[in-house]
Design a protein around this motif. Structure first.
Motif, PDB file in Angstrom:
ATOM      1  N   LEU A  11      49.330 -58.791  52.531  1.00  0.00           N
ATOM      2  CA  LEU A  11      49.809 -60.131  52.802  1.00  0.00           C
ATOM      3  C   LEU A  11      50.931 -59.998  53.820  1.00  0.00           C
ATOM      4  O   LEU A  11      52.004 -59.470  53.509  1.00  0.00           O
ATOM      5  CB  LEU A  11      50.308 -60.806  51.521  1.00  0.00           C
ATOM      6  CG  LEU A  11      49.255 -61.054  50.442  1.00  0.00           C
ATOM      7  CD1 LEU A  11      49.903 -61.640  49.196  1.00  0.00           C
ATOM      8  CD2 LEU A  11      48.144 -61.967  50.955  1.00  0.00           C
ATOM      9  N   ASP A  12      50.693 -60.461  55.033  1.00  0.00           N
ATOM     10  CA  ASP A  12      51.589 -60.218  56.160  1.00  0.00           C
ATOM     11  C   ASP A  12      52.174 -61.541  56.662  1.00  0.00           C
ATOM     12  O   ASP A  12      51.433 -62.478  56.957  1.00  0.00           O
ATOM     13  CB  ASP A  12      50.798 -59.519  57.272  1.00  0.00           C
ATOM     14  CG  ASP A  12      51.616 -59.313  58.528  1.00  0.00           C
ATOM     15  OD1 ASP A  12      52.851 -59.224  58.418  1.00  0.00           O
ATOM     16  OD2 ASP A  12      51.015 -59.245  59.613  1.00  0.00           O
ATOM     17  N   ASN A  13      53.500 -61.601  56.734  1.00  0.00           N
ATOM     18  CA  ASN A  13      54.181 -62.812  57.172  1.00  0.00           C
ATOM     19  C   ASN A  13      53.741 -64.009  56.323  1.00  0.00           C
ATOM     20  O   ASN A  13      53.491 -65.097  56.833  1.00  0.00           O
ATOM     21  CB  ASN A  13      53.929 -63.091  58.657  1.00  0.00           C
ATOM     22  CG  ASN A  13      54.929 -64.075  59.237  1.00  0.00           C
ATOM     23  OD1 ASN A  13      56.117 -64.043  58.907  1.00  0.00           O
ATOM     24  ND2 ASN A  13      54.454 -64.975  60.088  1.00  0.00           N
ATOM     25  N   CYS A  14      53.656 -63.782  55.026  1.00  0.00           N
ATOM     26  CA  CYS A  14      53.209 -64.804  54.080  1.00  0.00           C
ATOM     27  C   CYS A  14      54.366 -65.172  53.148  1.00  0.00           C
ATOM     28  O   CYS A  14      55.061 -64.288  52.645  1.00  0.00           O
ATOM     29  CB  CYS A  14      52.022 -64.301  53.259  1.00  0.00           C
ATOM     30  SG  CYS A  14      50.516 -64.023  54.231  1.00  0.00           S
ATOM     31  N   ASN A  15      54.534 -66.468  52.896  1.00  0.00           N
ATOM     32  CA  ASN A  15      55.638 -66.946  52.064  1.00  0.00           C
ATOM     33  C   ASN A  15      55.131 -67.821  50.926  1.00  0.00           C
ATOM     34  O   ASN A  15      54.092 -68.472  51.050  1.00  0.00           O
ATOM     35  CB  ASN A  15      56.630 -67.760  52.909  1.00  0.00           C
ATOM     36  CG  ASN A  15      57.195 -66.957  54.067  1.00  0.00           C
ATOM     37  OD1 ASN A  15      57.415 -65.756  53.955  1.00  0.00           O
ATOM     38  ND2 ASN A  15      57.420 -67.623  55.187  1.00  0.00           N
ATOM     39  N   ASP A  16      55.878 -67.810  49.824  1.00  0.00           N
ATOM     40  CA  ASP A  16      55.565 -68.639  48.654  1.00  0.00           C
ATOM     41  C   ASP A  16      54.146 -68.362  48.153  1.00  0.00           C
ATOM     42  O   ASP A  16      53.284 -69.244  48.098  1.00  0.00           O
ATOM     43  CB  ASP A  16      55.743 -70.125  48.991  1.00  0.00           C
ATOM     44  CG  ASP A  16      57.173 -70.442  49.416  1.00  0.00           C
ATOM     45  OD1 ASP A  16      58.086 -70.248  48.590  1.00  0.00           O
ATOM     46  OD2 ASP A  16      57.372 -70.846  50.574  1.00  0.00           O
ATOM     47  N   ILE A  17      53.935 -67.105  47.765  1.00  0.00           N
ATOM     48  CA  ILE A  17      52.644 -66.621  47.296  1.00  0.00           C
ATOM     49  C   ILE A  17      52.781 -66.171  45.845  1.00  0.00           C
ATOM     50  O   ILE A  17      53.791 -65.567  45.456  1.00  0.00           O
ATOM     51  CB  ILE A  17      52.141 -65.435  48.142  1.00  0.00           C
ATOM     52  CG1 ILE A  17      52.135 -65.793  49.625  1.00  0.00           C
ATOM     53  CG2 ILE A  17      50.767 -64.986  47.672  1.00  0.00           C
ATOM     54  CD1 ILE A  17      51.131 -66.832  50.029  1.00  0.00           C
ATOM     55  N   LEU A  18      51.778 -66.450  45.029  1.00  0.00           N
ATOM     56  CA  LEU A  18      51.753 -65.994  43.643  1.00  0.00           C
ATOM     57  C   LEU A  18      50.454 -65.239  43.397  1.00  0.00           C
ATOM     58  O   LEU A  18      49.368 -65.739  43.691  1.00  0.00           O
ATOM     59  CB  LEU A  18      51.871 -67.173  42.687  1.00  0.00           C
ATOM     60  CG  LEU A  18      52.105 -66.864  41.197  1.00  0.00           C
ATOM     61  CD1 LEU A  18      52.859 -68.006  40.549  1.00  0.00           C
ATOM     62  CD2 LEU A  18      50.796 -66.632  40.460  1.00  0.00           C
ATOM     63  N   LEU A  19      50.573 -64.013  42.880  1.00  0.00           N
ATOM     64  CA  LEU A  19      49.419 -63.198  42.481  1.00  0.00           C
ATOM     65  C   LEU A  19      49.472 -63.028  40.967  1.00  0.00           C
ATOM     66  O   LEU A  19      50.525 -62.699  40.414  1.00  0.00           O
ATOM     67  CB  LEU A  19      49.457 -61.830  43.150  1.00  0.00           C
ATOM     68  CG  LEU A  19      49.279 -61.785  44.669  1.00  0.00           C
ATOM     69  CD1 LEU A  19      49.634 -60.416  45.209  1.00  0.00           C
ATOM     70  CD2 LEU A  19      47.861 -62.146  45.056  1.00  0.00           C
ATOM     71  N   GLU A  20      48.321 -63.187  40.308  1.00  0.00           N
ATOM     72  CA  GLU A  20      48.344 -63.178  38.853  1.00  0.00           C
ATOM     73  C   GLU A  20      47.012 -62.686  38.289  1.00  0.00           C
ATOM     74  O   GLU A  20      45.933 -63.009  38.800  1.00  0.00           O
ATOM     75  CB  GLU A  20      48.625 -64.602  38.350  1.00  0.00           C
ATOM     76  CG  GLU A  20      48.711 -64.750  36.852  1.00  0.00           C
ATOM     77  CD  GLU A  20      48.976 -66.189  36.438  1.00  0.00           C
ATOM     78  OE1 GLU A  20      49.256 -66.408  35.239  1.00  0.00           O
ATOM     79  OE2 GLU A  20      48.904 -67.089  37.283  1.00  0.00           O
ATOM     80  N   ASP A  21      47.104 -61.875  37.235  1.00  0.00           N
ATOM     81  CA  ASP A  21      45.943 -61.511  36.407  1.00  0.00           C
ATOM     82  C   ASP A  21      44.822 -60.834  37.181  1.00  0.00           C
ATOM     83  O   ASP A  21      43.663 -61.255  37.125  1.00  0.00           O
ATOM     84  CB  ASP A  21      45.384 -62.756  35.692  1.00  0.00           C
ATOM     85  CG  ASP A  21      46.323 -63.284  34.625  1.00  0.00           C
ATOM     86  OD1 ASP A  21      47.113 -62.487  34.085  1.00  0.00           O
ATOM     87  OD2 ASP A  21      46.277 -64.487  34.336  1.00  0.00           O
ATOM     88  N   LEU A  22      45.136 -59.752  37.872  1.00  0.00           N
ATOM     89  CA  LEU A  22      44.100 -58.981  38.551  1.00  0.00           C
ATOM     90  C   LEU A  22      44.597 -57.575  38.827  1.00  0.00           C
ATOM     91  O   LEU A  22      45.780 -57.279  38.707  1.00  0.00           O
ATOM     92  CB  LEU A  22      43.661 -59.655  39.848  1.00  0.00           C
ATOM     93  CG  LEU A  22      44.583 -59.609  41.073  1.00  0.00           C
ATOM     94  CD1 LEU A  22      43.792 -59.886  42.345  1.00  0.00           C
ATOM     95  CD2 LEU A  22      45.715 -60.615  40.950  1.00  0.00           C
ATOM     96  N   THR A  23      43.656 -56.710  39.207  1.00  0.00           N
ATOM     97  CA  THR A  23      43.971 -55.350  39.645  1.00  0.00           C
ATOM     98  C   THR A  23      43.693 -55.237  41.128  1.00  0.00           C
ATOM     99  O   THR A  23      42.662 -55.706  41.626  1.00  0.00           O
ATOM    100  CB  THR A  23      43.134 -54.311  38.879  1.00  0.00           C
ATOM    101  OG1 THR A  23      43.595 -54.250  37.528  1.00  0.00           O
ATOM    102  CG2 THR A  23      43.262 -52.932  39.492  1.00  0.00           C
ATOM    103  N   ILE A  24      44.627 -54.611  41.845  1.00  0.00           N
ATOM    104  CA  ILE A  24      44.493 -54.363  43.281  1.00  0.00           C
ATOM    105  C   ILE A  24      44.629 -52.864  43.486  1.00  0.00           C
ATOM    106  O   ILE A  24      45.605 -52.263  43.031  1.00  0.00           O
ATOM    107  CB  ILE A  24      45.566 -55.121  44.074  1.00  0.00           C
ATOM    108  CG1 ILE A  24      45.380 -56.639  43.913  1.00  0.00           C
ATOM    109  CG2 ILE A  24      45.548 -54.731  45.538  1.00  0.00           C
ATOM    110  CD1 ILE A  24      46.513 -57.456  44.479  1.00  0.00           C
ATOM    111  N   ALA A  25      43.661 -52.243  44.177  1.00  0.00           N
ATOM    112  CA  ALA A  25      43.655 -50.781  44.237  1.00  0.00           C
ATOM    113  C   ALA A  25      43.125 -50.267  45.564  1.00  0.00           C
ATOM    114  O   ALA A  25      42.293 -50.910  46.214  1.00  0.00           O
ATOM    115  CB  ALA A  25      42.808 -50.213  43.096  1.00  0.00           C
ATOM    116  N   THR A  26      43.623 -49.105  45.947  1.00  0.00           N
ATOM    117  CA  THR A  26      42.996 -48.336  47.013  1.00  0.00           C
ATOM    118  C   THR A  26      42.126 -47.273  46.372  1.00  0.00           C
ATOM    119  O   THR A  26      42.430 -46.769  45.282  1.00  0.00           O
ATOM    120  CB  THR A  26      44.027 -47.681  47.937  1.00  0.00           C
ATOM    121  OG1 THR A  26      43.348 -46.976  48.987  1.00  0.00           O
ATOM    122  CG2 THR A  26      44.908 -46.695  47.184  1.00  0.00           C
TER     123      THR A  26
END
Length: 340
Positions: A129-144
């Motif tokens: 998330l680049d140059n992003c404001n007022d963001i909410l992430l919830e209830d997930l997995t993020i992985a490489t």
């Protein structure tokens, strides 16, 4: 042939003998306030990237992206998005991941550092998330899915909140630039597990790495660094980790770096706490750290000379400040499920 696997085995490669066709939906989503992402094709979009691309840049109204349970193998990159809530079906049910790292996607040789606002970040993260404001992430997995310098999540922006998000990376598993809040999150990574110039406030979250520094704090004058309240830090048995460093292997130090640990529990942390603090002016504070297994206070007699143990009476006001997200995050008070 073999690039795509379809349930009916209908993809045999694209050639003169075998044509392959697909189609998009006949119309755009009926609602622009809530977008459904479903890997099985039953939503507005099949991918998280598709939903993010649909949202206008710098939108003034909130858009909710609901990601249904499933496995989403995709590289996600969003720039200039605002007022977006991205909600999965649970850490163990919604997984967004991709095979990416610094070797696979290196940043240009002409870019020495790319964490500053308005610049483009590293390209090595699975989810950016680049140059992003007022963001909410919830209830997930993020992985490489790769090792090396490979963030699971890279954040550049202000007022980004994470609730019940599991981040899986390698070295530099989370890059945090801006003002970031984490609550009830899980983070697994390698050395420099957390990297960045941001102000990060983590509450009741668990941090694990395979031995090495948990952070390389690089905040600058006038900005807070990484603050952890009621969190855990753990390395596996047989290995030792440390809170982090403010000095690189080639000597670069950050005089205003800040790493504060309050009411946290630890396992297999080195006696010095921090591995390399480059400047005395750094704010490396610790208060009431206990052992994860015994619950007893840890021995802090060998802590790094540039670090400081806070006193419950003498530093009561300072401890209270650091336990307040707004103090750390430039006046922003994020929503907390545990307090509301």
């Amino acid at each position: 042939e073999g690039v795509l696997t379809l349930p009916d085995h209908s993809f045999h490669g694209i050639s003169k003998e075998h044509n392959w066709s697909f189609k998009t939906k006949d119309s755009a989503p009926a609602s622009t306030d809530t977008l459904i992402v479903d890997a099985n094709g039953q939503g507005d979009f099949n991918t998280v990237q598709g939903a993010l691309d649909f949202i206008p840049d710098f939108s003034q109204k909130q858009t909710v992206i609901l990601i249904q349970a499933g496995d989403y193998e995709e590289l996600v990159y969003a720039r200039n998005k605002t007022n977006v809530k991205i909600k999965g079906a649970g850490m163990d049910r919604t997984r967004v991941h991709y095979a990416n790292n610094e070797v696979f996607n290196p940043h240009p040789l002409t870019v020495k550092t790319n964490e500053w606002p308005g610049t483009f970040p590293s390209r090595r993260a699975a989810f950016m998330l680049d140059n992003c404001n007022d963001i909410l992430l919830e209830d997930l997995t993020i992985a490489t899915d790769l090792h090396g310098q490979a963030e699971g999540l890279l954040l550049n922006g202000e007022r980004i909140a994470l609730y019940s998000v599991h981040i899986i990376g390698s070295g530099d598993a989370l890059q945090a630039n801006g003002t970031i809040y984490m609550e009830s999150c899980e983070l697994d990574g390698g050395g420099d597990t957390i990297l960045g110039r941001g102000s990060l406030f983590a509450y009741r979250s668990n941090f694990r790495n395979d031995g090495g520094p948990f952070s390389w704090v690089r905040n600058t004058t006038g900005n807070h660094g990484d603050v952890f309240v009621e969190c855990t830090f753990a390395a596996p048995d047989g290995k030792k980790a440390d809170y982090g460093r403010t000095k690189s292997n080639h000597g670069t130090a950050y005089p205003d770096a800040e790493f504060v640990v309050i009411n946290c529990k630890v396992k297999n942390i080195i006696p010095q706490g921090w591995s390399a603090i480059g400047e005395k002016s750094s704010r490396m504070y610790e208060f009431n750290t206990c052992d994860m297994e015994t619950g007893k206070p840890v021995d802090v007699s060998q802590r790094h000379a540039y670090s400081r143990q806070l006193d419950a009476q003498k530093d009561a006001a300072l401890i209270a400040d650091y336990m307040n997200p707004a103090f750390v995050l430039k006046g922003w008070q994020p929503f907390s499920y545990l307090k509301n």
